[in-house]
Write an enzyme that holds these catalytic residues in place. Structure first.
Site, PDB file in Angstrom:
ATOM      1  CE  LYS A   1      43.978  33.196   3.600  1.00  0.00           C
ATOM      2  NZ  LYS A   1      44.403  33.964   4.797  1.00  0.00           N
ATOM      3  CG  ASN A   2      48.544  35.341   5.073  1.00  0.00           C
ATOM      4  OD1 ASN A   2      47.343  35.308   5.269  1.00  0.00           O
ATOM      5  ND2 ASN A   2      49.335  34.303   5.330  1.00  0.00           N
TER       6      ASN A   2
ATOM      7  CG  ASP B   1      41.555  29.420   8.987  1.00  0.00           C
ATOM      8  OD1 ASP B   1      40.545  29.162   8.324  1.00  0.00           O
ATOM      9  OD2 ASP B   1      42.696  29.466   8.493  1.00  0.00           O
TER      10      ASP B   1
ATOM     11  CG  ASP C   1      49.593  30.328   7.989  1.00  0.00           C
ATOM     12  OD1 ASP C   1      48.902  30.056   8.983  1.00  0.00           O
ATOM     13  OD2 ASP C   1      49.469  31.387   7.349  1.00  0.00           O
TER      14      ASP C   1
ATOM     15  CG  MET D   1      52.980  31.312  16.892  1.00  0.00           C
ATOM     16  SD  MET D   1      53.501  31.955  15.296  1.00  0.00           S
ATOM     17  CE  MET D   1      52.829  33.616  15.364  1.00  0.00           C
TER      18      MET D   1
END
Length: 424
Positions: A22-23, A116, A312, A334
């Site tokens: 995805k990233n 998000d 993540d 983070m």
């Protein structure tokens, strides 16, 4: 809106194949604007965030063909250089359209990006990089960017190793005149994949897989074909989820060098991973047990920029801790809102101490019970699926489309492993 209904207390077992990252694919889609020739991308995950990015590409005038995980993009002529507020609010990576639009049209306008809700996500590094390369910025209700001539290379130092900013300024630098050096750059696998894609288009980039990228600008880029790397975050999520149920799993289409730190964290839970032939396997029969530090202290799971443990995966590992014997501290460095979903785990019966927005102590093993809940973000949603699979009784996870933003065919893959999950 859709919900996932999940029955717990089922030990998962089986194999799945990871989807495209995805990233990686989101910045690569935006970077396809850098050429008027056709770009073909393979192994593209059919997820909500990809669909939103493609909406943006169509708005700008691109021709799009997307079927069976293959995506063809041709940005032959850019028809406009502004994205709507509504579209920008739906995805964080809308900011990545700016540099390509500046190169193609000299102007770009976007509204504040969404995404998000995991805490403040600064745009300062984006603005710093673009301005140093020669872009003018006007900030009001929207962000307006202007480039009178062309970008010119600069020596840059990021005050944080921002993944998205590194990707963005990299796409700016490849067509800038002269040399650009990006210091304290992010080097995650998805950043590397973007750099490799740009190289295939004709870019001159050195330092891939390091924190210093040196880019010598070229006059033009051309079309290419590229396969998106596999998603190590998806793989890590399914490894943690299966381990929490006491099961076993083989995950195909993986790259071992993406898992060095993930493997180290699994070892803290007393769990072994096996690697062979582009697969990673969690053998069955393992009982998660927190391994105390050599001095007898409570171990810590903490995230950070690559090659540290990825943020993540913090949510999924936190749920695994609820099903592990022992105590562990999670230190989320983070994002200050990443741990918000822990309240839902406490409602399910988790023994947790929320020290502050960044630190949570989990003591296990605890018996979870099914509840109705909703997810604040993609990764918390996957973690709540994991919790529901471990819980006694039935759980409902609302707003399942949030999970669909980052995970392709999630309930189908769960059913491949024996989960009782239905979308309603």
């Amino acid at each position: 809106m859709s919900n996932l209904k999940i029955k717990g207390k089922i030990q998962l077992s089986g194999s799945i194949t990871t989807s495209g990252n995805k990233n990686a694919v989101l910045p690569i889609i935006a970077a396809s604007l850098l050429t008027d020739q056709e770009v073909t991308l393979n192994n593209v995950p059919d997820i909500v965030d990809v669909r939103v990015m493609l909406e943006g590409m169509k708005t700008l005038g691109c021709d799009i063909y997307f079927t069976n995980n293959q995506l063809k993009i041709k940005a032959g002529k850019i028809q406009q250089n502004k994205l709507s507020r509504e579209l920008c609010s739906r995805i964080r990576t809308s900011i990545l359209f700016v540099a390509p639009l500046l190169h193609r049209t000299g102007q770009a306008e976007i509204s504040p990006p969404g995404g998000d809700i995991i805490g403040r996500r600064r745009l300062d590094a984006h603005f710093y990089g673009l301005q140093r390369l020669g872009t003018k910025l006007e900030v009001n209700d929207s962000y307006k960017f202007n480039l009178k001539d062309k970008m010119r290379g600069a020596d840059l130092f990021f005050d944080e190793a921002s993944v998205t900013a590194t990707e963005h300024i990299l796409t700016a630098a490849v067509l800038a005149e002269g040399q650009t050096v990006i210091r304290n750059a992010a080097s995650e696998p998805h950043v590397q994949d973007l750099a490799l894609f740009l190289q295939k288009m004709g870019a001159d980039i050195k330092g891939i897989n390091t924190n210093t990228l040196t880019v010598n600008g070229v006059k033009a880029l051309h079309g290419t074909t590229h396969e998106i790397i596999s998603d190590h975050i998806e793989a890590g999520s399914f490894l943690a989820l299966t381990a929490a149920t006491g099961g076993e799993i083989t995950i195909k289409n993986t790259q071992k060098h993406h898992f060095w730190m993930i493997r180290r964290v699994f070892e803290k839970f007393g769990l072994d991973l096996e690697f062979a032939n582009n697969t990673v396997r969690l053998p069955g029969g393992q009982v998660p047990k927190i391994q105390v530090d050599f001095a007898g202290g409570t171990p810590t799971v903490q995230d950070g920029p690559w090659p540290a443990f990825p943020s993540d995966l913090m949510s999924s590992m936190l749920v695994l801790a609820t099903q592990s014997e022992g105590t562990v501290l999670f230190f989320e460095k983070m994002f200050e809102s990443r741990m918000v979903f822990v309240d839902k785990l406490i409602s399910m019966g988790t023994n947790a101490i929320i020290c502050d927005p960044h630190r949570v102590v989990i003591s296990g093993k605890t018996e979870l019970r099914g509840i109705n809940m909703s997810s604040p973000d993609i990764r918390a949603g996957m973690a709540l699926i994991s919790a529901a699979l471990c819980a006694k009784g039935e759980s409902i996870i609302q707003n399942a489309e949030i999970i669909d933003r980052g995970y392709e065919n999630v309930e189908h893959k769960l059913r491949q492993l024996g989960a009782d999950v239905v979308r309603i």
